[in-house]
Design a protein around this motif. Structure first.
Motif, PDB file in Angstrom:
ATOM      1  N   UNK A   1      29.236  22.116 -38.289  1.00 56.53           N
ATOM      2  CA  UNK A   1      27.935  21.495 -38.528  1.00 56.53           C
ATOM      3  C   UNK A   1      27.310  20.970 -37.169  1.00 56.53           C
ATOM      4  N   UNK A   2      28.044  20.500 -36.275  1.00 58.04           N
ATOM      5  CA  UNK A   2      27.476  20.056 -34.808  1.00 58.04           C
ATOM      6  C   UNK A   2      27.179  21.493 -34.331  1.00 58.04           C
ATOM      7  N   UNK A   3      27.942  22.475 -34.351  1.00 55.44           N
ATOM      8  CA  UNK A   3      27.535  23.760 -33.520  1.00 55.44           C
ATOM      9  C   UNK A   3      26.134  24.206 -34.279  1.00 55.44           C
TER      10      UNK A   3
ATOM     11  N   UNK B   1      22.320  12.297 -35.214  1.00 57.40           N
ATOM     12  CA  UNK B   1      22.807  13.495 -36.272  1.00 57.40           C
ATOM     13  C   UNK B   1      24.212  13.101 -36.417  1.00 57.40           C
ATOM     14  N   UNK B   2      24.844  13.035 -35.683  1.00 53.49           N
ATOM     15  CA  UNK B   2      26.361  12.706 -35.803  1.00 53.49           C
ATOM     16  C   UNK B   2      26.761  11.502 -36.684  1.00 53.49           C
ATOM     17  N   UNK B   3      25.739  10.313 -36.507  1.00 54.25           N
ATOM     18  CA  UNK B   3      25.852   9.173 -36.988  1.00 54.25           C
ATOM     19  C   UNK B   3      25.349   9.253 -38.657  1.00 54.25           C
TER      20      UNK B   3
ATOM     21  N   UNK C   1      29.307  24.433 -24.931  1.00 48.46           N
ATOM     22  CA  UNK C   1      30.782  24.919 -25.265  1.00 48.46           C
ATOM     23  C   UNK C   1      31.188  23.915 -26.294  1.00 48.46           C
ATOM     24  N   UNK C   2      32.048  24.267 -27.225  1.00 47.89           N
ATOM     25  CA  UNK C   2      32.812  23.148 -27.854  1.00 47.89           C
ATOM     26  C   UNK C   2      34.374  23.472 -27.593  1.00 47.89           C
ATOM     27  N   UNK C   3      35.097  22.928 -27.603  1.00 46.39           N
ATOM     28  CA  UNK C   3      36.614  22.880 -27.628  1.00 46.39           C
ATOM     29  C   UNK C   3      37.428  21.816 -28.630  1.00 46.39           C
ATOM     30  N   UNK C   4      37.714  21.956 -29.825  1.00 49.85           N
ATOM     31  CA  UNK C   4      37.644  20.910 -30.905  1.00 49.85           C
ATOM     32  C   UNK C   4      36.696  19.821 -30.755  1.00 49.85           C
ATOM     33  N   UNK C   5      37.337  18.776 -30.417  1.00 50.31           N
ATOM     34  CA  UNK C   5      36.050  17.748 -30.300  1.00 50.31           C
ATOM     35  C   UNK C   5      35.680  17.341 -29.040  1.00 50.31           C
TER      36      UNK C   5
END
Length: 599
Positions: free
Chosen positions: A227-229, A333-335, A306-310
């Motif tokens: 969802x963050x991606x 958004x995360x919160x 770029x994302x790797x896990x968290x």
């Protein structure tokens, strides 16, 4: 009836072709025996397969009856996941990370669930996500940074506070329910999330987080963070502004370039030698000035990530004020949407000329005016600032390489002189044979050399190889009460040295690893690969054969799989010798022999 392997392949194909597709009636695939044989084939070789949860259930004792009992509970709706046993493992910063150890029965079902989830979600995961995915690794993430982050002006380093411990269960189930319309299947996942844990013989409920140590925890975390991606992709589409193609060059660059063209014309049409030389000198001067002037206007805007896990890293072409606004938007958004907190202290905005740490590498964007010859697409060569605004991956020697050697007790700090470090012998390895000592050093050296072979300063690891090689020599010399020079003369092998050892095929030699042995290339890449399951697995074939591999008894009432953690730990009893001869960690035996083994 079609095998489950074909069904999962069909699900993966459908998910790839229809990104918004919905899947129903998945629970019935958990009632098939073949998926559990494939799951067991994946699990039994892991060292944790023989680690007990809150009960004595492990990979040892697996049988056809074991599978039928699990399927029966799932059919009747009486299956209940056991609480996990909580242990703590140390982190690099001195803190401890909680680890949940499920019962093997739950592990087996989790692996089956993971296989189904992977078939559904792997085709829809964002291409910029690299953690815990088939054929993805830290190296693929770093390569993407090298290509996509070219020319970025700012880095935003992402750090989510306690990400895996704070994943909201209800939000995760809601995300899963968008694509999976099967309440029974979702209830199994809900059980894994809500099962709780036992610590110091006391039961504790679980209110949030995916249980670290669980088989399906990584893919559940990826589904949640996907969802963050998608949010990053939304920002990218809104923020990106390509350079105006109508204004290909800056006015300053165009002015000097036009003047050079005029001078070039008069150089070819001037007969006066002195005048022609002045024009040539002027041309050379302008060419030097041209290399200092930006060619293209910096009007473009760019957002990449770029994302790797968290862990994630964002690159931005824009102003710092825009980066601050983007960071605030991501935090909000995360919160609000994922109930996660972005760490204000660790989520930093850094200029790309300065180094940031990501996946163990130091990353920056070069500002280099060095002019080099480079080959164009048409095959011609031209001079340009080929390194300017390109990403540089470098090795953090002090924090990673030196710290590693100190931890292994391979070096000591010197008080002065030409060398900063001095190699020393390692007392812990003195009881091993000479070839085993060299192999131990080689394994440690290959690990670092392979991981850092993407670095632009990879050649600097030559000093690391020198220190490790002489620490190895000192260890062997100390073992034999000898000197380094005598050991080198004893094991001399051409221009280098190597230690011989005996095998069934004859004498072989092991030499110390050199930096060239792990040079950059696909052969040395570290890639997390999800191996394709052999659905007609050897375990299933061996159980169905109906022969005890220890006593040879046929047509017994029950055949079970006996599993050991490591072949090196076996002794000299008849069943241990049988496993050594087969060179397998498993032995299919009748129930009588299995009882004798445990006695």
């Amino acid at each position: 009836m079609k095998p489950t392997s074909e069904i999962l392949e069909r699900i993966a194909k459908s998910s790839k072709e229809h990104k918004d597709g919905v899947f129903t009636r998945l629970y019935r695939y958990l009632l098939r025996e073949d998926i559990y044989y494939a799951a067991y084939q994946k699990l039994y070789a892991n060292r944790g397969a023989t680690t007990k949860g809150i009960d004595d259930d492990t990979a040892d004792g697996f049988s056809e009856l074991y599978i039928k009992g699990l399927i029966q509970d799932l059919q009747n709706g009486t299956y209940r996941a056991n609480p996990v046993r909580r242990e703590y493992i140390p982190k690099k910063n001195g803190k401890k990370r909680p680890l949940g150890i499920p019962s093997f029965r739950d592990k087996l079902l989790q692996e089956a669930v993971r296989m189904i989830l992977e078939a559904i979600y792997e085709p829809v995961f964002h291409d910029h996500s690299h953690g815990f995915k088939p054929n993805r690794s830290c190296h693929t993430a770093l390569r993407q940074i090298s290509s996509d982050f070219t020319g970025v002006v700012w880095f935003i380093e992402g750090d989510i506070t306690g990400c895996f411990d704070n994943i909201n269960h209800e939000i995760l189930i809601d995300i899963l329910a968008r694509k999976i319309k099967d309440s029974k299947f979702l209830n199994i996942i809900r059980q894994f999330l809500k099962t709780g844990y036992v610590e110091n013989w006391k039961y504790n409920k679980t209110y949030s987080g995916t249980p670290q140590g669980g088989i399906c925890s990584p893919i559940l975390a990826n589904i949640y963070l996907n969802e963050l991606d998608q949010k990053f992709e939304e920002i990218k589409k809104r923020f990106d502004k390509p350079r105006d193609t109508r204004q290909e060059k800056t006015p300053e660059y165009r002015e000097v370039d036009n003047e050079m063209k005029k001078i070039s014309y008069w150089i070819d049409h001037t007969d006066d030698v002195n005048e022609r030389q002045k024009l040539i000198d002027r041309y050379k001067h302008l060419k030097k000035e041209l290399h200092k002037i930006p060619c293209h206007p910096q009007t473009n805007k760019k957002f990449t990530f770029v994302r790797y896990a968290d862990d994630w890293l964002v690159g931005v072409c824009g102003t710092k004020e825009e980066c601050i606004a983007l960071k605030a938007e991501i935090a909000e958004y995360l919160n609000n949407e994922l109930k996660l907190t972005l760490s204000e202290e660790k989520t930093l905005i850094t200029h790309s000329s300065e180094k940031v740490r990501f996946l163990g590498y130091d990353i920056c964007v070069r500002r280099s005016q060095e002019i080099k010859g480079c080959k164009m697409k048409n095959g011609k060569w031209r001079k340009s600032r080929s390194l300017h605004l390109k990403v540089a991956l470098t090795i953090p020697h002090t924090e990673k390489i030196e710290k590693f050697m100190f931890a292994k007790k391979a070096i000591i700090q010197t008080n002065g002189g030409a060398l900063k470090f001095k190699p020393v012998h390692r007392t812990a390895l003195l009881n091993q044979s000479d070839s085993e000592i060299v192999e131990q050093y080689n394994a440690e050296m290959r690990g670092l050399l392979n991981y850092y072979n993407l670095a632009v300063d990879y050649h600097t690891l030559d000093y690391f190889c020198y220190l490790m090689e002489y620490s190895c020599l000192k260890t062997i010399a100390n073992k034999h009460k000898s000197t380094i020079h005598k050991i080198i003369r004893q094991y001399k092998d051409g221009k280098t040295w190597s230690v011989p050892y005996e095998t069934k095929e004859g004498t072989k030699r092991v030499r110390p690893v050199k930096i060239a042995d792990c040079k950059r290339g696909e052969a040395s890449d570290i890639v997390f690969q999800r191996t394709k399951f052999n659905w007609k697995s050897t375990i299933r074939q061996r159980l169905n054969a109906g022969v005890c591999e220890l006593c040879g008894k046929r047509h017994a009432d029950l055949y079970e799989v006996h599993v050991v953690r490591n072949l090196n730990e076996l002794g000299n009893s008849n069943w241990e010798l049988a496993m050594k001869a087969k060179r397998r960690k498993t032995l299919v035996v009748c129930s009588d022999c299995h009882g004798k083994i445990h006695k």
